[in-house]
Design a protein around this motif. Structure first.
Motif, PDB file in Angstrom:
ATOM      1  N   ASP A   1      12.029 -19.601   0.667  1.00  0.00           N
ATOM      2  CA  ASP A   1      12.537 -18.337   1.509  1.00  0.00           C
ATOM      3  C   ASP A   1      13.325 -17.383   0.554  1.00  0.00           C
ATOM      4  O   ASP A   1      13.177 -16.233   1.005  1.00  0.00           O
ATOM      5  N   ILE A   2      13.677 -17.779  -0.730  1.00  0.00           N
ATOM      6  CA  ILE A   2      14.042 -16.604  -1.485  1.00  0.00           C
ATOM      7  C   ILE A   2      12.891 -16.112  -2.242  1.00  0.00           C
ATOM      8  O   ILE A   2      12.767 -14.662  -2.254  1.00  0.00           O
ATOM      9  N   LEU A   3      12.053 -16.868  -2.645  1.00  0.00           N
ATOM     10  CA  LEU A   3      10.754 -16.418  -3.220  1.00  0.00           C
ATOM     11  C   LEU A   3       9.875 -15.504  -2.331  1.00  0.00           C
ATOM     12  O   LEU A   3       9.058 -14.592  -2.871  1.00  0.00           O
ATOM     13  N   SER A   4       9.968 -15.785  -1.160  1.00  0.00           N
ATOM     14  CA  SER A   4       8.979 -15.057  -0.208  1.00  0.00           C
ATOM     15  C   SER A   4       9.551 -13.634  -0.047  1.00  0.00           C
ATOM     16  O   SER A   4       8.643 -12.798   0.586  1.00  0.00           O
ATOM     17  N   LYS A   5      10.673 -13.251  -0.580  1.00  0.00           N
ATOM     18  CA  LYS A   5      11.153 -11.839  -0.372  1.00  0.00           C
ATOM     19  C   LYS A   5      10.759 -11.089  -1.670  1.00  0.00           C
ATOM     20  O   LYS A   5      11.224 -10.060  -1.739  1.00  0.00           O
ATOM     21  N   THR A   6      10.173 -11.818  -2.673  1.00  0.00           N
ATOM     22  CA  THR A   6       9.792 -11.051  -4.007  1.00  0.00           C
ATOM     23  C   THR A   6       8.258 -10.712  -3.712  1.00  0.00           C
ATOM     24  O   THR A   6       7.737 -11.136  -2.864  1.00  0.00           O
ATOM     25  N   ASP A   7       7.908 -10.167  -4.948  1.00  0.00           N
ATOM     26  CA  ASP A   7       6.448  -9.564  -5.060  1.00  0.00           C
ATOM     27  C   ASP A   7       5.704 -10.777  -5.596  1.00  0.00           C
ATOM     28  O   ASP A   7       4.780 -10.485  -6.218  1.00  0.00           O
ATOM     29  N   ILE A   8       6.270 -12.178  -5.497  1.00  0.00           N
ATOM     30  CA  ILE A   8       5.312 -13.139  -5.894  1.00  0.00           C
ATOM     31  C   ILE A   8       4.000 -13.109  -5.195  1.00  0.00           C
ATOM     32  O   ILE A   8       3.865 -12.808  -4.122  1.00  0.00           O
TER      33      ILE A   8
ATOM     34  N   LYS B   1       0.766   2.655  -4.195  1.00  0.00           N
ATOM     35  CA  LYS B   1       1.006   2.721  -2.874  1.00  0.00           C
ATOM     36  C   LYS B   1       0.469   1.994  -1.742  1.00  0.00           C
ATOM     37  O   LYS B   1       1.139   1.245  -1.070  1.00  0.00           O
ATOM     38  N   GLU B   2      -0.784   1.525  -2.088  1.00  0.00           N
ATOM     39  CA  GLU B   2      -1.269   0.429  -1.217  1.00  0.00           C
ATOM     40  C   GLU B   2      -0.830  -0.971  -1.512  1.00  0.00           C
ATOM     41  O   GLU B   2      -0.438  -1.596  -0.422  1.00  0.00           O
ATOM     42  N   GLU B   3      -0.448  -1.305  -2.494  1.00  0.00           N
ATOM     43  CA  GLU B   3       0.408  -2.612  -2.747  1.00  0.00           C
ATOM     44  C   GLU B   3       1.696  -2.514  -2.322  1.00  0.00           C
ATOM     45  O   GLU B   3       2.069  -3.297  -1.496  1.00  0.00           O
ATOM     46  N   THR B   4       2.295  -1.439  -2.329  1.00  0.00           N
ATOM     47  CA  THR B   4       3.584  -1.426  -1.447  1.00  0.00           C
ATOM     48  C   THR B   4       3.529  -1.650  -0.061  1.00  0.00           C
ATOM     49  O   THR B   4       4.215  -2.182   0.699  1.00  0.00           O
ATOM     50  N   GLU B   5       2.711  -0.803   0.514  1.00  0.00           N
ATOM     51  CA  GLU B   5       2.174  -0.833   1.862  1.00  0.00           C
ATOM     52  C   GLU B   5       2.066  -2.166   2.390  1.00  0.00           C
ATOM     53  O   GLU B   5       2.310  -2.778   3.276  1.00  0.00           O
ATOM     54  N   ARG B   6       1.201  -2.918   1.660  1.00  0.00           N
ATOM     55  CA  ARG B   6       0.617  -4.079   1.959  1.00  0.00           C
ATOM     56  C   ARG B   6       2.065  -5.116   1.936  1.00  0.00           C
ATOM     57  O   ARG B   6       2.164  -5.995   2.828  1.00  0.00           O
TER      58      ARG B   6
ATOM     59  N   ASN C   1       7.354  -8.093   4.632  1.00  0.00           N
ATOM     60  CA  ASN C   1       8.528  -7.977   4.142  1.00  0.00           C
ATOM     61  C   ASN C   1       8.791  -8.352   2.487  1.00  0.00           C
ATOM     62  O   ASN C   1       9.705  -9.123   2.014  1.00  0.00           O
ATOM     63  N   LYS C   2       7.829  -7.922   1.657  1.00  0.00           N
ATOM     64  CA  LYS C   2       7.813  -8.022   0.469  1.00  0.00           C
ATOM     65  C   LYS C   2       7.946  -6.791  -0.240  1.00  0.00           C
ATOM     66  O   LYS C   2       7.259  -5.818   0.535  1.00  0.00           O
ATOM     67  N   PRO C   3       8.505  -6.450  -1.306  1.00  0.00           N
ATOM     68  CA  PRO C   3       8.587  -5.148  -2.032  1.00  0.00           C
ATOM     69  C   PRO C   3       7.120  -4.787  -2.593  1.00  0.00           C
ATOM     70  O   PRO C   3       6.721  -3.427  -2.639  1.00  0.00           O
ATOM     71  N   ARG C   4       6.226  -5.612  -2.502  1.00  0.00           N
ATOM     72  CA  ARG C   4       4.737  -5.313  -2.992  1.00  0.00           C
ATOM     73  C   ARG C   4       4.021  -6.497  -2.822  1.00  0.00           C
ATOM     74  O   ARG C   4       4.439  -7.848  -2.917  1.00  0.00           O
ATOM     75  N   GLU C   5       2.790  -6.313  -2.357  1.00  0.00           N
ATOM     76  CA  GLU C   5       1.547  -7.228  -2.619  1.00  0.00           C
ATOM     77  C   GLU C   5       0.761  -6.991  -3.510  1.00  0.00           C
ATOM     78  O   GLU C   5       0.079  -5.934  -3.215  1.00  0.00           O
ATOM     79  N   LYS C   6       0.880  -7.580  -4.816  1.00  0.00           N
ATOM     80  CA  LYS C   6      -0.175  -7.204  -6.001  1.00  0.00           C
ATOM     81  C   LYS C   6      -1.663  -7.311  -5.469  1.00  0.00           C
ATOM     82  O   LYS C   6      -1.857  -8.477  -5.013  1.00  0.00           O
ATOM     83  N   ILE C   7      -2.250  -6.426  -5.836  1.00  0.00           N
ATOM     84  CA  ILE C   7      -3.715  -6.359  -5.936  1.00  0.00           C
ATOM     85  C   ILE C   7      -4.180  -7.241  -7.088  1.00  0.00           C
ATOM     86  O   ILE C   7      -3.779  -6.885  -8.128  1.00  0.00           O
ATOM     87  N   VAL C   8      -4.847  -8.506  -6.840  1.00  0.00           N
ATOM     88  CA  VAL C   8      -5.094  -9.262  -8.178  1.00  0.00           C
ATOM     89  C   VAL C   8      -6.472  -9.072  -8.586  1.00  0.00           C
ATOM     90  O   VAL C   8      -6.721  -9.071  -9.775  1.00  0.00           O
ATOM     91  N   SER C   9      -7.452  -8.724  -7.815  1.00  0.00           N
ATOM     92  CA  SER C   9      -8.983  -8.446  -8.361  1.00  0.00           C
ATOM     93  C   SER C   9      -9.031  -7.066  -8.967  1.00  0.00           C
ATOM     94  O   SER C   9      -8.769  -5.970  -8.200  1.00  0.00           O
ATOM     95  N   ILE C  10      -9.596  -6.993  -9.960  1.00  0.00           N
ATOM     96  CA  ILE C  10      -9.713  -5.592 -10.725  1.00  0.00           C
ATOM     97  C   ILE C  10     -10.920  -4.762  -9.720  1.00  0.00           C
ATOM     98  O   ILE C  10     -10.613  -3.602  -9.650  1.00  0.00           O
ATOM     99  N   LYS C  11     -12.053  -5.598  -9.203  1.00  0.00           N
ATOM    100  CA  LYS C  11     -12.808  -4.837  -8.385  1.00  0.00           C
ATOM    101  C   LYS C  11     -12.295  -4.389  -7.148  1.00  0.00           C
ATOM    102  O   LYS C  11     -12.546  -3.054  -6.968  1.00  0.00           O
ATOM    103  N   GLU C  12     -11.126  -4.775  -6.648  1.00  0.00           N
ATOM    104  CA  GLU C  12     -10.603  -4.404  -5.706  1.00  0.00           C
ATOM    105  C   GLU C  12      -9.738  -3.255  -5.856  1.00  0.00           C
ATOM    106  O   GLU C  12      -9.459  -2.196  -5.420  1.00  0.00           O
ATOM    107  N   MET C  13      -9.155  -3.044  -7.153  1.00  0.00           N
ATOM    108  CA  MET C  13      -8.348  -2.106  -7.588  1.00  0.00           C
ATOM    109  C   MET C  13      -9.076  -0.990  -7.833  1.00  0.00           C
ATOM    110  O   MET C  13      -8.670   0.071  -7.202  1.00  0.00           O
TER     111      MET C  13
END
Ligand SMILES: Cc1cc2nc3c(=O)[nH]c(=O)nc-3n(C[C@H](O)[C@H](O)[C@H](O)COP(=O)(O)OP(=O)(O)OC[C@H]3O[C@@H](n4cnc5c(N)ncnc54)[C@H](O)[C@@H]3O)c2cc1C
Ligand code: FES
Lengths: 151, 464
Positions: B189-196, B438-443, B448-460
């Motif tokens: 529950d601590i990790l779930s609030k991070t951008d992991i 912006k997209e990562e922050t919105e996601r 409830n995370k500061p950011r959801e990183k986009i991992v696929s280069i294609k998607e970026m």
């Protein structure tokens, strides 16, 4: 998760937030200072090359705030923005001033200081020192980072 | 990919460029790599040579190097340096060109023809293997892969370490190993609030790991982790730290004679050694000293590790003929990162794993002579150790050398050096990055995370 739950860190973070949200952040958040006190305090930063920079801050501001609010450009100073994770805000005090500082350093501040370059017996982290009225005229040394020493 | 906006930005860039060529003595520098060394070098050069023009090229579409892909997700404060880097990026004399890889999309020789100065800042992003038996057995992994996986480094999203066993052994005791231990032991529950990354969070929520060993070849007085990281481990909810009493023989007596940083960390270890444990805590963190792995054993998957028992001789670990075996279902080696040569013309020391240089000035191949105009900063020049602060000081120092060389007429401005033409590359500009950001922050905010990183280069690339 905040790595270090330390009241002064939280103070600094909330101060940053307030600074971003309002134009005039005057209410001090430093716990040892009465509310609504706005007196200005003068601080002089002395670079390793002898250059002196005098700046004003409000009671309750941290020394990092003074540097940031006055746009004093010490290269790399305050990298972690006052969250006790970098030690780039390392400052050196004269012994009498050091002894007079009201709050002793926390374990977490000492942990970060242990990583600082040119650590001395009278070193503190600028983001953890809050100005009080009797600090008017304070002089602190900005340690020689590589570039300062050479320029 | 080359949208209209993209072309407009480039047109603006070219105009900017043409006005800038008028500025006499405007140094054109190309910085390769957008980690702390790349950004701090840019910052320093722009401050002290305000007319200089900097193009920063980066292999990935997104900036910040190990600040994004190394620094642990539960240490968001460390990533505040990104704010300073972003300020540098807003400087009109600075361009970010992501998605351009030195050695693939552009060669060093091309860059040298296009710029007065090239600063190599591309870091260290390869594993150092141990070179012992059984290293290729399943579930013997590297910290670089594990960290890259939880931090969303492209191409590692399917890495999926097997976390179904109760024990894990980390080889190496640096802060990276501590990061791995902490991520394995921190309540979900601590990790779930991070951008992991989402997938890592999901896998960690099913993890069965309860015991994490942190094994080092030398003793407590040589421990590589720093005190802040250790203190955090000692405070971890649900986890008790168990030291081996025998590792600390003779240590308490030495504390008083140690220099302050070493003294404080040793005091903390000894204090924790003697502390009563909380039986309610169900996870264990177990630092072990004086052990070097000699082989990994297992069939389908790693089952145990053989260690030599070491003694210290002049601060170095020397193996005795005694050994110890520890059972485990996961091994993560964390003995450092390594740099590689990405372009055949780089004067590279394969043994040391760094670019051959004298105070940041790169030397010519097989010679002691400086290759004028070519510099190296950060981990690529110093080797992969030190925190952001160390890297910052190194980058400042080398930028200062560049400025000295410029002022002393050693490097000169050549108006024919026009810099790369971004239109020739499918590159990502700073404005493009801001869209991804912006997209990562919105996601992130949706979950409830500061950011959801986009991992696929294609998607970026599809976002910009
Ligand atoms: C797991 C981990 C955790 C860490 N945590 C902390 C921490 O909490 N606090 C702290 O102070 N320090 C931490 N550090 C240390 C810190 O990350 C380093 O000091 C710093 O990132 C080194 O900076 P650099 O610029 O040399 O390299 P990097 O940050 O690695 O930057 C290199 C950049 O170059 C790019 N690149 C690579 N190849 C090419 C190519 N061919 N062409 C173009 N670009 C290329 C890479 O994609 C990358 O963006 C950590 C390190 C690691 C490994
Ligand atoms: S600003 Fe980073 S520790 Fe003070």
């Amino acid at each position: 998760m905040l790595r270090i739950i330390n009241s002064r860190v939280i103070n600094n973070i909330s101060k940053q937030i307030i600074r971003q949200m309002t134009v005039q952040p005057t209410r001090s958040l430093c716990s040892n200072v009465p509310k609504l006190q706005k007196e200005e305090v003068e601080v002089t930063f002395v670079r390793a090359n002898g250059e002196r920079i005098t700046a004003k801050g409000k009671v309750g501001d941290s020394l990092l705030d003074v540097v940031v609010n006055n746009h004093i450009d010490f290269d790399g100073f305050g990298a972690c923005e006052g969250t006790l994770t970098c030690s780039t805000c390392h400052l050196i005090f004269a012994k009498p001033d050091f002894d007079k500082l009201p709050d002793k350093p926390s374990d977490e501040e000492l942990d970060m200081l242990d990583l600082a370059f040119d650590l001395t017996e009278t070193s503190r982290l600028g983001c953890q020192i809050c100005l009080s009225k009797d600090m008017n005229g304070l002089e602190v040394k900005v340690p020689a980072t590589v570039n300062d020493a050479r320029s | 990919m080359l949208s209209r906006k993209f072309l407009t930005k480039n047109l603006i860039n070219s105009c900017l460029f043409s006005t800038n060529t008028v500025v006499k003595n405007a140094l054109r520098a190309c910085i390769v790599g957008s980690g702390p060394s790349g950004f701090y070098s840019s910052q320093y050069l722009l401050k002290h040579l305000p007319d200089c023009r900097i193009d920063l090229i980066e292999k990935l579409p997104v900036p910040f190097g190990l600040v994004r892909y190394g620094v642990a997700p539960d240490h968001p404060e460390v990533k505040n340096v990104i704010n300073t880097f972003s300020k540098t990026a807003e400087n009109p004399n600075f361009n970010f060109y992501g998605n351009i890889s030195l050695g693939k999309d552009v060669s060093l020789n091309e860059l040298r023809q296009l710029y007065d100065v090239v600063v190599l800042c591309y870091g260290s992003d390869v594993d150092s293997p141990l070179g012992i038996k059984g290293e290729d057995i399943k579930n013997v992994i590297s910290a670089r892969e594990f960290v890259g996986w939880y931090n969303g480094l492209p191409h590692l999203e399917n890495f999926n370490p097997d976390l179904s066993g109760e024990e894990a052994i980390l080889i190496g005791q640096g802060n990276v190993a501590i990061d791995v231990a902490r991520i394995l032991l921190t309540p979900i529950d601590i990790l779930s609030k991070t951008d992991i990354t989402e997938y890592a969070l999901e896998a960690l929520s099913r993890s069965k790991i309860k015991k994490v060993y942190l094994v080092g070849r030398r003793g407590p007085l040589q421990a590589a982790f720093t005190i802040a990281e250790l203190r955090e481990m000692l405070k971890l909810p649900n986890t008790d730290t168990y030291w081996r009493q025998t590792d600390f023989e003779g240590i308490p007596e030495k504390i008083d004679s140690l220099p302050r940083p070493r003294k404080r960390i040793t005091e903390l270890m000894v204090k924790s050694l003697n502390e009563a444990k909380q039986s309610s805590n169900n996870k264990k963190f177990l630092p072990v000293f004086f052990r070097s792995p000699t082989q990994f054993i297992g069939n389908d998957k790693v089952e145990s590790v053989e260690f030599s028992i070491n003694i210290l001789e002049n601060e170095s670990a020397v193996a005795t003929d005694k050994s110890e075996s520890l059972q485990t279902q996961l091994v993560c080696r964390s003995i450092g990162y390594k740099s590689i040569s990405v372009d055949a013309s780089i004067n590279f020391d394969d043994k040391l794993g760094r670019v051959i240089n004298k105070e940041g000035r790169v030397l010519k191949k097989n010679s002691n002579e400086v290759d004028v105009g070519l510099y190296v900063a950060g981990w690529l020049g110093t080797g992969p150790s030190g925190v952001i602060l160390t890297t910052m000081n190194n980058a400042f120092k080398i930028s200062h050398t560049i400025i000295d060389d410029f002022r002393n007429g050693i490097i000169k401005c050549d108006t024919n050096k026009t810099g790369i033409d971004p239109r020739n590359y499918p590159c990502i500009t700073w404005t493009d990055w801001l869209k991804i950001d912006k997209e990562e922050t919105e996601r992130g905010h949706k979950v409830n995370k500061p950011r959801e990183k986009i991992v696929s280069i294609k998607e970026m690339l599809s976002i910009v």
